[in-house]
Design a protein around this motif. Structure first.
Motif, PDB file in Angstrom:
ATOM      1  N   ASP A   6      27.946  29.895  34.749  1.00  0.00           N
ATOM      2  CA  ASP A   6      28.814  30.965  35.227  1.00  0.00           C
ATOM      3  C   ASP A   6      29.656  31.501  34.077  1.00  0.00           C
ATOM      4  O   ASP A   6      30.261  30.733  33.328  1.00  0.00           O
ATOM      5  N   ALA A  39      36.424  31.871  37.775  1.00  0.00           N
ATOM      6  CA  ALA A  39      36.795  32.519  39.032  1.00  0.00           C
ATOM      7  C   ALA A  39      37.227  31.465  40.047  1.00  0.00           C
ATOM      8  O   ALA A  39      36.591  30.418  40.182  1.00  0.00           O
ATOM      9  N   GLY A  40      38.311  31.735  40.731  1.00  0.00           N
ATOM     10  CA  GLY A  40      38.831  30.797  41.720  1.00  0.00           C
ATOM     11  C   GLY A  40      39.681  29.681  41.156  1.00  0.00           C
ATOM     12  O   GLY A  40      40.208  28.858  41.909  1.00  0.00           O
ATOM     13  N   GLU A  41      39.850  29.657  39.828  1.00  0.00           N
ATOM     14  CA  GLU A  41      40.594  28.575  39.182  1.00  0.00           C
ATOM     15  C   GLU A  41      42.032  28.985  38.900  1.00  0.00           C
ATOM     16  O   GLU A  41      42.321  30.148  38.618  1.00  0.00           O
ATOM     17  N   ARG A  42      42.925  28.000  38.939  1.00  0.00           N
ATOM     18  CA  ARG A  42      44.347  28.227  38.648  1.00  0.00           C
ATOM     19  C   ARG A  42      44.758  27.314  37.493  1.00  0.00           C
ATOM     20  O   ARG A  42      44.730  26.097  37.622  1.00  0.00           O
ATOM     21  N   THR A 206      44.428  33.625  45.011  1.00  0.00           N
ATOM     22  CA  THR A 206      43.422  33.214  44.032  1.00  0.00           C
ATOM     23  C   THR A 206      42.189  32.781  44.803  1.00  0.00           C
ATOM     24  O   THR A 206      42.025  31.625  45.155  1.00  0.00           O
ATOM     25  N   GLY A 207      41.326  33.729  45.080  1.00  0.00           N
ATOM     26  CA  GLY A 207      40.138  33.442  45.883  1.00  0.00           C
ATOM     27  C   GLY A 207      38.934  33.166  45.012  1.00  0.00           C
ATOM     28  O   GLY A 207      39.046  32.858  43.823  1.00  0.00           O
ATOM     29  N   ASP A 208      37.754  33.300  45.616  1.00  0.00           N
ATOM     30  CA  ASP A 208      36.520  32.995  44.900  1.00  0.00           C
ATOM     31  C   ASP A 208      36.301  33.898  43.699  1.00  0.00           C
ATOM     32  O   ASP A 208      35.659  33.505  42.727  1.00  0.00           O
ATOM     33  N   SER A 209      36.817  35.129  43.750  1.00  0.00           N
ATOM     34  CA  SER A 209      36.541  36.091  42.682  1.00  0.00           C
ATOM     35  C   SER A 209      37.727  36.310  41.746  1.00  0.00           C
ATOM     36  O   SER A 209      37.633  37.098  40.815  1.00  0.00           O
ATOM     37  N   ARG A 210      38.852  35.647  41.984  1.00  0.00           N
ATOM     38  CA  ARG A 210      40.045  35.878  41.163  1.00  0.00           C
ATOM     39  C   ARG A 210      40.538  34.564  40.562  1.00  0.00           C
ATOM     40  O   ARG A 210      40.553  33.524  41.219  1.00  0.00           O
ATOM     41  N   ALA A 211      40.934  34.621  39.303  1.00  0.00           N
ATOM     42  CA  ALA A 211      41.517  33.473  38.617  1.00  0.00           C
ATOM     43  C   ALA A 211      42.999  33.726  38.383  1.00  0.00           C
ATOM     44  O   ALA A 211      43.443  34.882  38.326  1.00  0.00           O
ATOM     45  N   ASP A 227      45.017  23.871  39.204  1.00  0.00           N
ATOM     46  CA  ASP A 227      43.837  23.004  39.125  1.00  0.00           C
ATOM     47  C   ASP A 227      43.809  22.287  37.781  1.00  0.00           C
ATOM     48  O   ASP A 227      43.357  21.147  37.685  1.00  0.00           O
TER      49      ASP A 227
END
Length: 327
Positions: A6, A39-42, A206-211, A227
Motif C-alpha cells: 500500500d 491511510a487510517g493511521e494516527r 480518521t477513517g479508512d481513507s484519511r490519516a 496508533d
C-alpha cells in the motif's frame, strides 16, 4: 508504517529544515526526519516545546519563512513532494484539498470579523465549487460533521468558547476531504475534558481513507488517540514506536522518551534533569547526552536511527544486557 503493497498517504525521507541567520549562521530546526503514514493511521509527534515539531508541520504545508532552507522529501500519495512544490501548487492543490490543517490557535486562525457560517461558506465555495444556492446547506453539513452547533453558526470567533473555536477550525479542515489531517497542538489551552473531546473528534474523522498527524506535547492526548508515537528531541526524531508498546509494559526504548513518561504526574513525576540544547548551538554527537544517565564515550558520535530508535545504548534494554551492565 504503511502495510506492505500500500502506498502511504505521506512518506517523509530525510526532511531537514535550517534557518539562515545574519552573519552566515544557521539554526538546524529539523534534521533528517524519516517516517511514513498510512491511510487510517494516527501518528502523534511528541516532545518538549522548541524541539522542532511545529517547524516540521510548517515545512509540510509550505509555510516556512523566507530564510528557511529545506532538504529531503515529503511525498503525498499521488506523487506530490510537498518540499519541492511551489506556492501556487500548494495553495491551489494541496492546502485544504490534500492536507487539512487543524491549527494550534483556532481563534487566531479564524477571521475575527466574520461569522463562522460565512467562513464555512467561503471554504465550501472555494474547495468544493459548490453553487451559491447550496452554500448554506453544505456549510451547515460541514459544521455538523465536526459537531459544531447550528445555533452558533452566526457568531463571531470571539463569541465562542475554546472548545467551540476548535470545532469550527476542525470543520474548516474537514471540508475538502483531505487524505491527510495535520493537527498542530490542537489541545493547547484546553482543560482536560475539552482535550479528550477534541482528540476523540479527531479520531472519529480518521477513517479508512484519511490519516492523522498530530503534533503535541500532551502525552495523555497522544496516548488517547495515537496508533504510533514519534518522539522528537533537539530537531531529530529519536524513536518511533507502536503506542501500545510505548505506553504499555515495554515502554519507550530511548532514554529521553522514558524521561518524558517518567515526568508525568500519574507516573513517577520525576522531571528530566537539565534543559534541552539551543537549536542554534547543538553539541556534537548525541544532543541528549548532557541529560542522560547512560552517557558514555560512544555518545560523542551522533547515533544512527536504526530499528526505529537513535541511541547507542538501546541494546541495554535487553534483560541479559541489563544484567551484565549491573554485574
Amino acid at each position: 508504517m504503511a502495510p506492505p503493497g500500500d502506498a502511504p498517504v505521506l512518506d517523509v525521507r530525510g526532511l531537514s529544515v535550517r534557518f539562515r541567520m545574519r552573519g552566515g549562521r544557521f539554526i538546524r530546526a529539523v534534521t533528517d526526519a524519516h517516517f511514513t503514514l498510512a491511510a487510517g493511521e494516527r501518528l502523534a509527534l511528541v516532545g518538549e516545546s522548541g524541539c522542532g515539531k511545529s517547524v516540521l508541520a510548517s515545512a509540510l504545508l509550505g509555510l516556512l519563512p523566507e530564510n528557511a532552507e529545506t532538504a529531503g522529501s515529503a511525498v503525498l500519495s499521488g506523487g506530490t513532494d510537498l518540499l519541492a512544490a511551489d506556492e501556487r501548487t500548494l495553495a491551489r492543490s494541496i492546502r485544504g484539498r490534500k492536507v487539512g490543517l487543524v491549527p494550534q490557535s483556532p481563534a487566531a486562525h479564524l477571521t475575527p470579523v466574520r461569522t463562522v457560517r460565512s467562513q464555512l461558506e467561503e471554504t465550501v465555495r472555494e474547495l468544493l465549487r459548490t453553487p451559491r444556492a447550496a452554500l448554506r446547506q453544505t456549510a451547515e453539513e460541514a459544521a455538523e460533521r465536526a459537531s459544531f452547533p447550528a445555533d452558533h453558526l452566526d457568531r463571531h470567533p470571539h463569541e465562542l468558547s475554546g472548545g467551540l473555536a476548535q470545532r469550527a477550525a476542525t470543520a474548516l479542515a474537514l471540508i475538502g476531504d483531505a487524505p491527510l489531517l495535520l493537527a498542530d497542538e490542537p489541545t493547547t489551552g484546553l482543560d482536560r475534558d475539552l482535550v479528550e473531546r477534541t482528540v476523540d473528534e479527531l479520531a472519529r474523522h480518521t477513517g479508512d481513507s484519511r490519516a492523522l498527524l498530530m503534533i503535541t506535547h500532551d502525552l495523555a492526548a497522544a496516548e488517547r488517540i495515537a496508533d504510533r508515537i514519534a518522539v522528537m528531541y533537539a530537531g531529530r526524531i529519536v524513536e518511533i514506536a507502536d503506542a501500545e508498546d510505548f505506553f504499555g509494559a515495554r515502554g519507550p526504548r530511548h532514554p529521553y522518551a522514558r524521561g518524558l513518561l517518567d515526568a508525568l504526574p500519574e507516573r513517577n513525576f520525576t522531571p528530566i534533569p537539565g534543559m534541552p540544547p539551543e537549536l542554534g548551538a547543538l553539541p556534537e554527537g548525541c544532543a541528549f547526552a548532557a541529560r542522560c544517565t547512560r552517557v558514555s564515550e560512544k555518545c560523542r558520535v551522533q547515533p544512527q536511527f536504526e530499528d526505529a530508535v537513535a541511541c547507542h545504548h538501546v541494546s541495554l534494554d535487553a534483560p541479559e544486557a541489563l544484567e551484565a551492565e549491573h554485574a
